[in-house]
Design an enzyme around this catalytic site. Structure first.
Site, PDB file in Angstrom:
ATOM      1  N   GLU A   8      72.423 -71.939 113.665  1.00  0.00           N
ATOM      2  CA  GLU A   8      73.395 -71.040 114.305  1.00  0.00           C
ATOM      3  C   GLU A   8      72.728 -70.055 115.249  1.00  0.00           C
ATOM      4  OE1 GLU A   8      77.165 -68.254 112.947  1.00  0.00           O
ATOM      5  OE2 GLU A   8      76.581 -70.018 111.796  1.00  0.00           O
ATOM      6  N   ASP A 104      75.494 -71.401 109.441  1.00  0.00           N
ATOM      7  CA  ASP A 104      75.814 -70.651 108.229  1.00  0.00           C
ATOM      8  C   ASP A 104      76.682 -71.472 107.296  1.00  0.00           C
ATOM      9  OD1 ASP A 104      74.354 -68.512 109.020  1.00  0.00           O
ATOM     10  OD2 ASP A 104      76.037 -67.175 109.430  1.00  0.00           O
ATOM     11  N   TYR A 304      72.377 -65.241 100.765  1.00  0.00           N
ATOM     12  CA  TYR A 304      73.417 -65.323 101.793  1.00  0.00           C
ATOM     13  C   TYR A 304      74.352 -64.107 101.755  1.00  0.00           C
ATOM     14  CZ  TYR A 304      77.097 -67.319 104.701  1.00  0.00           C
ATOM     15  OH  TYR A 304      78.010 -67.530 105.695  1.00  0.00           O
TER      16      TYR A 304
END
Length: 687
Positions: A8, A104, A304
């Site tokens: 990303e 992601d 995360y």
């Protein structure tokens, strides 16, 4: 043959390339023996604008509303075309056998990669990397357990449904309101009910009328005993009761003893971390997310960020010691726990059933280099570490004694507490000589009359707004910060100290739209349905059909509305291009004057811009002005002026240098837009 990996962001691509040994760096990708790692720059694609479907849809008029494309289509974002072309070229290489989506691990990350692969017409096998941290170990393990991309087709469908819903409702209702009332009135599927939450709280505050009441307490050297039930009394009744009881003896009639235990809190999810950071440090939700993203991507020391779970999966049990050792040089308490190989005492944290796409926020196995952290990054990291260490510590315990004291016919309750186990709170235990009483014991004390005032509801802070949004199902942990920033940037809400407040413009907007769009009920239902799409329990088409029907109804209601609207920001100044009045618009770097004609793009600064260019005489910053002969700098201290093209005295500026300089000094003052906001730019963030 090689595998094309699509990350990303460049920073993530760099981490992946390092692990995959793709060490040959090119402008748009890394290449190695087995892998080519490239990246998006956030989004490279966006939904098409109305004028991309039909030329007549470019004009803001009721004649074209509602805008309902038969099929939603995407287009490249102009500023990132070079990167998209590079990925397209890589995707056509004959030595590429497959692709790996490494964006992601969430709904929006899936959308980023899928739109790119669809645009370049990639027709070879595609796999999915799904990891919750960016450490080398996590990346290696993730590539060892790649899954077919089709396993995430439902997640992609949910992402497309969300983008479609925001386009249809946000763009149509915004355009309808703007045309009807000739002002930039931004509405949206999630932002409008969020604004409604703030307005509802303000209404409660405005309607509140403080009332005086009285209470009686029996003050002893062991603490203050309150009347049983803590009733609110009138002055007359409180005085009469005080007079009646003042000469009475207090006798212990009942004793209740209990031990209270409190377990350590679970790890943070994103929303709770944003709430605590706002309460402790006044960080905005957006700032906290940005800091967390840096800790995750750049330093690789947390898992995360955009998680909605506070629990951990059972397979993480074997990694807890490694994580504890990693932070032992950073946190003294962790060092002590690691030395004795302390087990996780809060075993309730391991619950596979309560973990969705990602588990709670905890440190990774990467040893933190604290000297590289900024002060703000360290604050966020400390919060996460504190919660993590608590999992290895025992419960907090305290012994409570509750005595019922009878004065004639009235009972007062005295509570005495002593900390017995500090546990995760790590409070200092101090010896307490607490006198214990028996039934029938007479206790000395004095009756006190207390005058009190009922308290108004507190205005919402960003922290309490986040909690309310989560409670009402508005947005997701990944989107709530952007939603709040969007509402503020469009002038509907503002920050006032630690709180948020609806502006006059925002209050008017809430009265102009259908009540269903201001209440969280309908939007929460839509969010639930998006989750059902991701779980394969609802079709994307059924959801979009529902949204299209709602769009038609909402636009029709605006068209037929007879409500009045007052533009508080309209000025007497006239647009030199079309003659319409100019409107003041507050931006991050000052106030702009923008044309009130929705089909005119004229704007200018209300006040001169202070630049970084220094006066050659007094060395103070100069302002930028525009005169008959073009742009020039002026020093407000010594009135010296200087043409922009004369800045380099001994070297004539090239045309390219001049263009770049002018771009810099005339840079757009708007805050950075999200990909969706860029797609709705003409409607929701027009200059």
């Amino acid at each position: 043959m090689k595998t094309l990996v699509v990350a990303e962001k460049p920073s993530v691509a760099e981490s992946l390339a390092k692990v995959l040994k793709a060490d040959q760096k090119n402008r748009h990708y890394y290449e190695g023996k087995d892998y080519i790692v490239t990246w998006a720059l956030g989004h490279l694609m966006t939904l098409k604008m109305p004028e991309d479907y039909k030329k007549e849809w470019q004009t803001w008029t009721f004649d074209t509303l509602p805008l309902l494309p038969k099929q939603m289509e995407t287009k490249p974002l102009p500023k990132t075309r070079a990167q998209l072309r590079a990925i397209q070229t890589l995707g056509k290489r004959s030595d590429i056998k497959e692709a790996v989506i490494a964006t992601d691990a969430g709904r929006e990350g899936e959308l980023v990669a899928r739109w790119i692969l669809e645009y370049i017409r990639f027709n070879r096998p595609v796999k999915r990397l799904w990891i919750s941290s960016q450490t080398d170990k996590a990346i290696k393990d993730g590539f060892a357990h790649l899954r077919p991309a089709k396993d995430y087709d439902n997640l992609y469908s949910a992402a497309k449904a969300r983008a479609t819903a925001d386009w249809l409702i946000g763009l149509n209702v915004t355009r309808a309101l703007t045309v009807k009332y000739n002002d930039n009135l931004s509405a949206g599927r999630v932002q409008t009910p969020t604004l409604g939450l703030v307005a509802k709280q303000e209404a409660l505050i405005n309607q509140f009328k403080p009332q005086t009441y009285y209470t009686l307490s029996f003050v002893t050297k062991h603490g203050d005993a309150q009347m049983q039930g803590n009733p609110r009394l009138t002055l007359e009744k409180a005085q009469a009761l005080q007079l009646e009881l003042q000469d009475e003896t207090a006798v212990v009639t009942e004793i209740k003893a209990k031990n209270k235990r409190q377990k350590a809190p679970l790890p943070y999810d994103l929303t709770e971390l944003q709430k605590d950071a706002n309460q402790r440090y006044q960080f905005s939700a957006k700032k906290t997310l940005n800091l967390l993203q840096t800790l995750y991507e750049q330093y690789k020391v947390v898992t995360y960020p955009r998680t909605d779970s506070k629990y951990l999966t059972s397979d993480l049990k074997n990694t807890m010691q490694e994580r504890l050792i990693a932070i032992s040089r950073y946190e003294p308490q962790a060092k002590k726990l690691a030395a004795k190989k302390a087990p996780v005492l809060q075993q309730q944290v391991f619950n596979d059933a309560k973990v969705g796409d990602h588990y709670g926020l905890i440190p990774t196995e990467q040893m933190p280099q604290a000297e590289r952290f900024s002060n703000d990054e360290q604050k966020i990291y400390n919060l996460i570490v504190e919660r993590f260490i608590g999992l290895f510590l025992p419960d907090y315990q305290e012994a409570q004694q509750q005595y019922s004291l009878r004065l004639k016919t009235t009972t007062f309750v005295l509570k005495v507490t002593q900390v017995t186990v500090a546990g995760f709170k790590q409070v200092e235990l101090t010896p307490q000589n607490i006198t214990k009483f028996n039934k029938g014991t007479v206790m000395a004390g004095k009756l006190t009359l207390n005058k009190q005032l009922t308290q108004a509801p507190k205005p919402l802070s960003e922290a309490t707004l986040l909690v309310q949004m989560e409670k009402d199902g508005l947005g997701t942990p990944a989107t709530r910060a952007e939603i709040i920033e969007k509402i503020i940037s469009t002038g509907l809400m503002e920050r006032t100290g630690r709180h948020v407040k609806v502006t006059p413009k925002g209050n008017q907007l809430l009265k102009l739209v259908n009540p269903s769009l201001t209440s969280p009920k309908l939007t929460a239902q839509w969010e639930t349905e998006l989750e059902q799409i991701a779980a394969g329990q609802l079709s994307q088409q059924k959801f979009v059909t529902q949204i299209r029907d709602a769009t038609v109804d909402l636009v029709k209601e605006v068209k037929n509305s007879s409500a009045d609207y007052k533009d508080f920001n309209l000025t007497a100044k006239v647009c030199p291009k079309c003659g319409a009045h100019l409107r003041e618009k507050q931006t991050r770097n000052g106030v702009l004057l923008v044309c009130s004609n929705q089909n005119c793009d004229y704007y200018r600064r209300r006040d001169p811009k202070v630049t970084n260019h220094r006066c050659p005489q007094c060395h103070k910053k100069m302002i930028l002005l525009t005169g008959e002969k073009g742009d020039y700098f002026k020093c407000t201290n010594c009135n010296l002026t200087q043409k922009v093209t004369d800045i380099k005295k001994h070297k004539k500026m090239s045309k390219h240098e001049e263009t770049q300089l002018l771009k810099k000094v005339n840079a757009d003052d708007e805050p950075q837009e999200s990909p969706l906001a860029q797609a709705l730019k003409a409607a929701m963030a027009r200059k």
